[in-house]
Motif scaffolding. Structure first.
Motif, PDB file in Angstrom:
ATOM      1  N   ARG A 453      41.929  43.846  38.685  1.00 22.20           N
ATOM      2  CA  ARG A 453      42.645  42.805  37.955  1.00 22.20           C
ATOM      3  C   ARG A 453      41.694  42.046  37.026  1.00 22.20           C
ATOM      4  NH1 ARG A 453      47.385  39.816  40.003  1.00 22.20           N
ATOM      5  NH2 ARG A 453      47.725  37.988  38.653  1.00 22.20           N
ATOM      6  N   GLU A 454      40.485  41.810  37.494  1.00 25.01           N
ATOM      7  CA  GLU A 454      39.503  41.078  36.691  1.00 25.01           C
ATOM      8  C   GLU A 454      39.111  41.862  35.437  1.00 25.01           C
ATOM      9  OE1 GLU A 454      39.928  39.642  40.544  1.00 25.01           O
ATOM     10  OE2 GLU A 454      39.231  41.672  39.981  1.00 25.01           O
ATOM     11  N   HIS A 457      41.874  41.735  32.934  1.00 22.75           N
ATOM     12  CA  HIS A 457      41.907  40.402  32.318  1.00 22.75           C
ATOM     13  C   HIS A 457      40.850  40.276  31.230  1.00 22.75           C
ATOM     14  CE1 HIS A 457      41.730  35.754  32.884  1.00 22.75           C
ATOM     15  NE2 HIS A 457      42.363  36.114  31.790  1.00 22.75           N
ATOM     16  N   ASP A 458      39.632  40.759  31.528  1.00 24.44           N
ATOM     17  CA  ASP A 458      38.553  40.688  30.542  1.00 24.44           C
ATOM     18  C   ASP A 458      38.868  41.512  29.304  1.00 24.44           C
ATOM     19  OD1 ASP A 458      37.139  39.034  32.217  1.00 24.44           O
ATOM     20  OD2 ASP A 458      35.855  40.630  33.022  1.00 24.44           O
ATOM     21  N   SER A 460      41.779  42.352  28.203  1.00 20.92           N
ATOM     22  CA  SER A 460      42.930  41.766  27.507  1.00 20.92           C
ATOM     23  C   SER A 460      42.515  40.629  26.595  1.00 20.92           C
ATOM     24  CB  SER A 460      43.964  41.275  28.525  1.00 20.92           C
ATOM     25  OG  SER A 460      44.445  42.353  29.301  1.00 20.92           O
ATOM     26  N   ARG A 461      41.511  39.884  26.996  1.00 14.73           N
ATOM     27  CA  ARG A 461      41.041  38.784  26.133  1.00 14.73           C
ATOM     28  C   ARG A 461      40.550  39.328  24.795  1.00 14.73           C
ATOM     29  NH1 ARG A 461      38.923  36.043  30.931  1.00 14.73           N
ATOM     30  NH2 ARG A 461      36.927  37.076  30.599  1.00 14.73           N
ATOM     31  N   GLU A 485      49.329  37.092  28.207  1.00 17.00           N
ATOM     32  CA  GLU A 485      49.980  36.768  29.475  1.00 17.00           C
ATOM     33  C   GLU A 485      50.041  37.991  30.392  1.00 17.00           C
ATOM     34  OE1 GLU A 485      53.771  35.166  28.527  1.00 17.00           O
ATOM     35  OE2 GLU A 485      52.988  33.284  27.701  1.00 17.00           O
ATOM     36  N   GLY A 487      47.791  40.333  30.474  1.00 18.71           N
ATOM     37  CA  GLY A 487      46.440  40.473  30.997  1.00 18.71           C
ATOM     38  C   GLY A 487      46.105  39.474  32.091  1.00 18.71           C
ATOM     39  N   GLU A 488      46.802  38.355  32.089  1.00 17.00           N
ATOM     40  CA  GLU A 488      46.596  37.341  33.123  1.00 17.00           C
ATOM     41  C   GLU A 488      47.494  37.562  34.335  1.00 17.00           C
ATOM     42  OE1 GLU A 488      47.421  33.784  31.018  1.00 17.00           O
ATOM     43  OE2 GLU A 488      45.570  33.836  29.822  1.00 17.00           O
ATOM     44  N   GLY A 489      48.352  38.569  34.273  1.00 16.72           N
ATOM     45  CA  GLY A 489      49.263  38.832  35.379  1.00 16.72           C
ATOM     46  C   GLY A 489      50.502  37.965  35.379  1.00 16.72           C
ATOM     47  N   LYS A 490      50.750  37.253  34.292  1.00 18.86           N
ATOM     48  CA  LYS A 490      51.905  36.362  34.215  1.00 18.86           C
ATOM     49  C   LYS A 490      53.149  37.070  33.664  1.00 18.86           C
ATOM     50  CE  LYS A 490      48.995  32.305  33.299  1.00 18.86           C
ATOM     51  NZ  LYS A 490      48.669  31.237  32.309  1.00 18.86           N
ATOM     52  N   ILE A 693      50.644  44.026  36.975  1.00 20.87           N
ATOM     53  CA  ILE A 693      49.199  44.219  36.829  1.00 20.87           C
ATOM     54  C   ILE A 693      48.615  44.937  38.036  1.00 20.87           C
ATOM     55  CG2 ILE A 693      48.535  41.982  37.835  1.00 20.87           C
ATOM     56  CD1 ILE A 693      46.388  41.827  35.584  1.00 20.87           C
TER      57      ILE A 693
END
Length: 831
Positions: A453-454, A457-458, A460-461, A485, A487-490, A693
């Motif tokens: 997940r990390e 996220h990285d 996706s930024r 969002e 990428g943040e799992g939202k 995610i």
């Protein structure tokens, strides 16, 4: 009132007028080629009488000597004055006489080329070889091209040619032992290629050319099918990949040379497509030496039956490049043009076309009797001496000792071939193929494809960032906010973001990605947006190229409106850059039928015929949504018909995460096979096909998605792609708790183990039903049914599909809705 009358005065002919030297030379530069002496037999291409060249005097005689001899130059259509002047200066220069050593070398090459063919003719009478006799000047031509290229720093040359003269080039240009070629006629070790392999004049070869300046050029002759010009884009793609390994100066260090037949150059559409790639970003190779081995005959067709214009080369004038017609029996002129062509290509980095005009001594394949269809031409050829004899007479040399020595050399080689027990290896693969595997799939080839997940996220930024000064489109700004969002799992992932993360995860770990297709930067269905456009100045920003320092490249190109040429290019690129994930995307999946030759002759069969691997990926949008016959089916059945011996992978990922894992698997596995992906259209953002995610951290792509919501189903539906989601939606509406639905994500290689487990989990299922949107004679039906019956053992296996049809889908949206509703009803109700 007065009137003014105009008087028409007779126009003086050019000879009756006074013309400057420049005016005379300008006319000959433009039209001199029409009066050049180009046909060695004097039958075709008779000089054209034109008043544009009706001059007399010393200037006219001089211009005629430059432009109406055995070289006819077409270059005045080039729009750049400096290039026209460059060519004119060299054509009008006084020539230095060749030294004795050079003459002897040309004589030796011409003699070697002819005697090689004569020995085959005597030892293997009636066997196809596609002789070069009549245009043996090709051998010294290629020799001079390579010598000159070495002077300009060329280190590699990728060549492509059809069958005419191919064996001769292998021996006399690539340096393959003649015994190795003769062994192909002996057909040694046939058991080694039962059901595979290819004929001797299709296989590829590698060699090392030693130039007179002491440098070497690595040569590669690309394997090709009988579809004459199909190899052209493949060779260009291979050259491009080799050039990319050299970075900026790659175009000077890798020289592409393509050798054509005259009828094929004029007639084959894939060549017209390929020619158009010459100066297109992402496809340009800095110019190719294009050689027409012009026999002035195509099998049995005469020139006027093969092309609508005077020259078969006239198609090339769609490009601003020079065309040099050369009488192939003037060996000195041939050598001069070879040097000129290389110098021009090196100076201006564009194509150069050389029309090497000769004749064909025998029938099309030495089996034919050409006197049946061209009796007059072959009456001339019968008594026409071979070129080496003419050249020996011209330079005052005695060729007899050389002929005797070569006959003895080739006869000894032929005898040696009869003792060979194994097929010789004509080509050596580059070192960058050493870690990749072909053949059947083995469990040890599997790789893990999940990401934490990390990490997502990285990545996706970076994928959603752009410079502060970049003026972004409001809709794209909103899209990137949504992807952030994800990428943040939202928010759940759609296919577009899943693909972007897959690409990002590869380039940041050193795996380059190359994607091309019509409108692929944005995506046909507005799903990709890999290239952002500034709304103020139209500057471009590619987030995938700005993720971290030292990352691998991401290249995405909107291709020309072509399928065969572009797909051939991408296949070729994948052959010489296996470390790159190379993808070609059809605008709609069935558009790939325009590239069927490439799919049949290279992608599906290249390993079986030539032992050559490729990891090229085809993205084919597929799904029945009422858009008509041409925008529904990607013709799944065609690929399944081509599937055998684990030659390729055929998949239809039904969720965004599955697509992500599939792309990563293709790039990370060392098992290099083409991947055919049937991608969604309406399901790209559909709630039933999106992924959480957490799904991206799963270890692998799953070949089969088993039923997970219903235990011990009474009926089991098996399907692939969009129809499975529609079945699940309808099942939920009905509150059906007895029907299980299984997605087959990989159709080939057939996932027998996973399917056995998925079916075995429902022992109470009284019947197994294959469901597909396509008609009964299309889709996976014919492929799947016998395999399911084997897996089901004694349980009945039924199928639900549209009725067999000549067309893939209806053109009526309402008719489609009626058909789809009926299909789903039959699948879920069983009647």
């Amino acid at each position: 009132m007065s009137t003014t009358s105009s008087v028409t005065r007779p126009t003086k002919s050019p000879s009756a007028q006074t013309h400057s030297r420049e005016q005379i030379f300008d006319a000959f530069r433009r039209w001199g080629y029409l009066q050049a002496q180009l046909d060695p037999l004097g039958q075709y291409l008779q000089p054209v009488e034109t008043t544009d060249l009706d001059f007399s005097g010393p200037d006219a005689d001089e211009a005629q000597r430059y432009y109406c001899g055995t070289v006819g130059a077409e270059f005045m259509h080039i729009p750049w004055a400096e290039r026209r002047a460059w060519i004119a200066e060299r054509l009008e220069a006084d020539l230095l006489a060749a030294d004795e050593g050079s003459k002897q070398r040309v004589l030796e090459m011409l003699t070697r080329a002819d005697i090689f063919e004569q020995v085959i003719q005597s030892r293997y009478l009636g066997t196809k070889r596609f002789s070069l006799e009549g245009v043996t000047a090709l051998i010294p031509f290629l020799d001079e091209v390579l010598h000159r290229a070495a002077e300009h720093g060329t280190e590699k040359s990728v060549m492509a040619m059809s069958h005419r003269g191919r064996l001769n080039v292998m021996v006399n240009t690539f340096g393959k032992p003649a015994a190795d070629i003769f062994s192909k006629f002996e057909d040694v070790d046939p058991r080694s290629i039962l059901g595979g392999g290819d004929v001797k004049y299709h296989v590829g070869a590698t060699g090392m050319f030693r130039a007179r300046n002491g440098e070497s050029i690595a040569l590669h002759l690309v394997s090709n099918p009988s579809h004459l010009e199909a190899v052209d884009p493949v060779a260009m793609g291979r050259a491009k990949a080799k050039q990319m390994r050299y970075d900026a100066d790659g175009v000077d260090r890798v020289l592409p040379v393509i050798i054509h037949g005259d009828a094929a150059f004029a007639g084959q559409g894939i060549w017209a497509e390929t020619m158009n790639l010459a100066q297109i970003e992402g496809y340009s190779v800095g110019g190719t030496i294009q050689v027409i081995v012009n026999n002035l005959i195509g099998f049995t067709a005469e020139p006027e039956e093969s092309n609508s214009t005077r020259f078969s080369s006239d198609l090339a004038k769609r490009l601003p490049v020079p065309v040099f017609h050369v009488n192939a029996e003037d060996a000195d002129a041939v050598m001069r043009v070879a040097a000129l062509a290389v110098e021009y290509r090196h100076t201006f980095h564009t194509d150069v076309v050389i029309d090497l005009i000769g004749y064909r001594r025998h029938g099309h394949s030495e089996v034919d009797d050409p006197t049946i269809t061209q009796p007059l031409r072959y009456e001339r050829i019968k008594n026409h001496p071979p070129l080496y004899e003419l050249y020996a007479k011209k330079i005052g040399a005695d060729a007899a000792p050389l002929v005797s020595a070569l006959q003895a050399e080739f006869h000894d080689a032929q005898k040696h071939a009869t003792t060979m027990k194994k097929k010789p290896l004509l080509a050596q693969l580059p070192d960058y193929w050493s870690e990749y595997k072909g053949g059947p799939f083995k469990a040890e080839y599997e790789v893990e494809t999940g990401l934490s997940r990390e990490t997502i996220h990285d990545l996706s930024r970076g994928l959603t960032a752009y410079p502060d000064e970049f003026h972004i489109h409001p809709k794209i700004k909103k899209l990137l906010e949504q992807r952030a969002e994800m990428g943040e799992g939202k928010r759940t992932f759609d296919y577009g973001m899943a693909e972007a993360v897959a690409f990002a995860s590869l380039v940041t770990k050193g795996t380059p990605v190359r994607l091309s297709g019509q409108d692929s930067q944005r995506g046909t269905f507005n799903q990709r947006h890999s290239v952002l456009i500034d709304v103020v100045n139209e500057q471009k920003w590619v987030p995938l190229n700005h993720l971290e320092d030292g990352q691998a490249s991401f290249d995405v190109y909107n291709s020309v409106l072509s399928e065969a040429g572009v797909l051939g290019f991408e296949y070729g690129y994948s052959r010489d850059y296996p470390e790159t994930l190379v993808l070609w995307e059809a605008q709609f999946g069935d558009f790939a039928n325009g590239a069927q030759i490439v799919i049949d002759q290279f992608i599906s069969s290249g390993e079986d015929k030539w032992g050559l691997l490729s990891g090229v990926v085809l993205l084919l949008p597929h799904g029945y949504e009422g858009q008509g016959p041409e925008h529904s089916s990607a013709r799944l059945e065609r690929y399944l018909l081509l599937a055998a011996h684990d030659n390729m992978q055929i998949c239809q990922p039904s969720t965004a995460a599955q697509y992500f894992h599939l792309l990563r698997r293709q790039a990370l596995r060392k098992w290099r096979k083409p991947l055919i992906v049937f991608t969604p259209k309406s399901m790209l953002r559909h709630p039933d096909a999106v992924s959480r995610i957490e799904d991206f951290s799963a270890p692998h792509f799953r070949n089969v998605l088993p039923e997970t919501e219903i235990a011990n189903a009474q009926r089991l539906l098996l399907c692939t792609g969009k129809i499975g989601h529609e079945l699940r939606v309808e099942r939920k509406k009905r509150g059906d708790s007895t029907t299980g639905i299984v997605f087959v994500e990989q159709l080939y290689p057939w996932p027998e183990t996973e399917l056995t487990a998925a079916i075995g989990a429902h022992p109470e299922a009284k019947e197994i039903v294959w469901v597909q949107e396509e008609p009964a004679n299309m889709g996976a039906h014919s492929f799947v049914m016998p395999r399911l019956r084997r897996l089901a053992q004694e349980r009945p296996v039924l199928s639900v599909k549209r009725s067999a049809a000549a067309s893939p889908a209806t053109g009526s949206a309402k008719a489609h809705e009626m058909e789809q509703k009926t299909l789903i009803e039959l699948a879920l109700s069983g009647h």
